[in-house]
Design a protein around this motif. Structure first.
Motif, short mmCIF file in Angstrom:
data_model
loop_
_atom_site.label_atom_id
_atom_site.label_comp_id
_atom_site.label_asym_id
_atom_site.label_seq_id
_atom_site.Cartn_x
_atom_site.Cartn_y
_atom_site.Cartn_z
N SER A 80 22.43 68.18 161.15
CA SER A 80 23.27 69.02 160.32
C SER A 80 22.59 70.33 160.00
O SER A 80 23.23 71.37 159.92
CB SER A 80 23.64 68.27 159.04
N GLY A 83 23.05 72.55 162.87
CA GLY A 83 24.43 73.02 162.89
C GLY A 83 24.66 74.16 161.91
O GLY A 83 25.35 75.13 162.22
N GLN A 84 24.06 74.07 160.71
CA GLN A 84 24.20 75.14 159.73
C GLN A 84 23.55 76.42 160.22
O GLN A 84 24.08 77.53 160.02
CB GLN A 84 23.57 74.70 158.39
N LEU A 87 25.76 77.90 162.80
CA LEU A 87 26.97 78.42 162.17
C LEU A 87 26.72 79.81 161.59
O LEU A 87 27.55 80.72 161.76
CB LEU A 87 27.43 77.47 161.07
N GLN A 113 35.46 71.70 159.70
CA GLN A 113 34.09 71.53 160.15
C GLN A 113 33.78 72.55 161.26
O GLN A 113 33.76 72.21 162.44
CB GLN A 113 33.85 70.11 160.67
N GLU A 115 31.01 73.74 162.05
CA GLU A 115 29.77 73.41 162.77
C GLU A 115 30.05 72.61 164.03
O GLU A 115 29.42 72.83 165.07
CB GLU A 115 28.82 72.60 161.86
N ARG A 116 31.02 71.69 163.96
CA ARG A 116 31.36 70.89 165.14
C ARG A 116 31.96 71.76 166.24
O ARG A 116 31.67 71.57 167.42
CB ARG A 116 32.35 69.80 164.74
N LEU A 119 29.03 73.53 167.92
CA LEU A 119 28.19 72.65 168.74
C LEU A 119 28.92 72.18 169.99
O LEU A 119 28.30 72.04 171.05
CB LEU A 119 27.73 71.45 167.90
#
Length: 261
Positions: A80, A83-84, A87, A113, A115-116, A119
């Motif tokens: 995570s 991901g941040q 982002l 979301q 971030e998803r 990714l």
């Protein structure tokens, strides 16, 4: 595992076995040895093995509770956190993309979301502010991390119907056109693919007519598919600046835009 206690008990056991073998004879020796090993085994199980198994069970339970509480606690997992970070990087790219055309543009995600999306790739929607005539945009990220942004205007059906007799009925070629937006949304993909193909075959230029049709000099079949939504002639000087910013040489001729590379 408390190995020190086990090795200490083994030294005592060996001493006791040697004493039995030296002092006892006959059937007594066998019975004493059996009794000795039985007592040592019981002591080992009660004082070492069972406490160690209980401690390991408590440790596994603590790990399981920590893993279950980790997503809802304050900490973020390593994935995570990555991901941040990605982002924020993409946020800066989107802001730079919008501000290159609209310096006062601001925006926010409409995805639950994002971030998803970053990714895995795909298309997500953002709400934009400070951009005339548009209130949303669709952001597309592909597997090569290329970013494209398509501006969108969403209005209630009743409002669209009431405005239908005014600007809504204007032909597409009478609507204001931003050459930068047109190039990013419609022109880039076609031109870059065509220019790459032509360059590989030795060509160094092309011309675009007012209707968006493309012509290649010294080509047996120089007619290609027209560029959709090609800006009107009044916007060609701005389009030339956009193309020059992309690394091409461009100029406005009488009825065409000439592009060389």
């Amino acid at each position: 595992m408390p190995y020190t206690k086990i090795w200490g008990s083994l030294s005592l056991l060996i001493g006791a076995v040697i004493a039995v073998l030296a002092l006892a004879r006959g059937a007594w020796q066998l019975w004493l040895l059996l009794a000795l090993f039985t007592v040592w085994g019981l002591w080992l199980a009660l004082t070492v093995l069972l406490p160690y198994a209980a401690a390991r069970r408590r440790q596994r339970e603590a790990y399981r509770q920590a893993e279950q509480s980790q997503p809802t606690a304050g900490g973020m997992s390593a994935e995570s956190g990555v991901g941040q970070l990605l982002l924020r990087h993409v946020n800066y790219r989107i802001s730079a993309y919008l501000k290159s055309v609209y310096p006062t543009a601001r925006w926010e995600w409409r995805e639950q979301q994002p971030e998803r999306l970053i990714l895995e790739g795909g298309t997500g929607r953002i709400r934009i502010f400070g951009v005339p005539d548009f209130n949303f945009a669709d952001v597309q990220l592909d597997a090569q991390a290329n970013l494209q942004c398509s501006l969108v205007k969403i209005v209630p059906l009743a409002q669209a119907d009431s405005a239908g007799g005014e600007s809504g009925q204007l032909p597409p070629n009478q609507q204001p056109v931003d050459p930068r937006i047109w190039y990013e949304v419609q022109g880039r993909k076609v031109l870059e693919g065509l220019i790459s193909d032509l360059n590989s075959r030795g060509h160094s230029g092309l011309e675009i007519d007012g209707d968006g049709s493309i012509h290649i000099e010294d080509a047996e079949d120089d007619a290609h598919a027209a560029l959709p939504g090609f800006p009107e002639k009044v916007y060609w000087p701005q389009l030339v600046k956009v193309l020059e910013g992309e690394g091409y040489a461009a100029e406005v001729k009488e009825n065409t835009v000439a592009v060389t590379w």
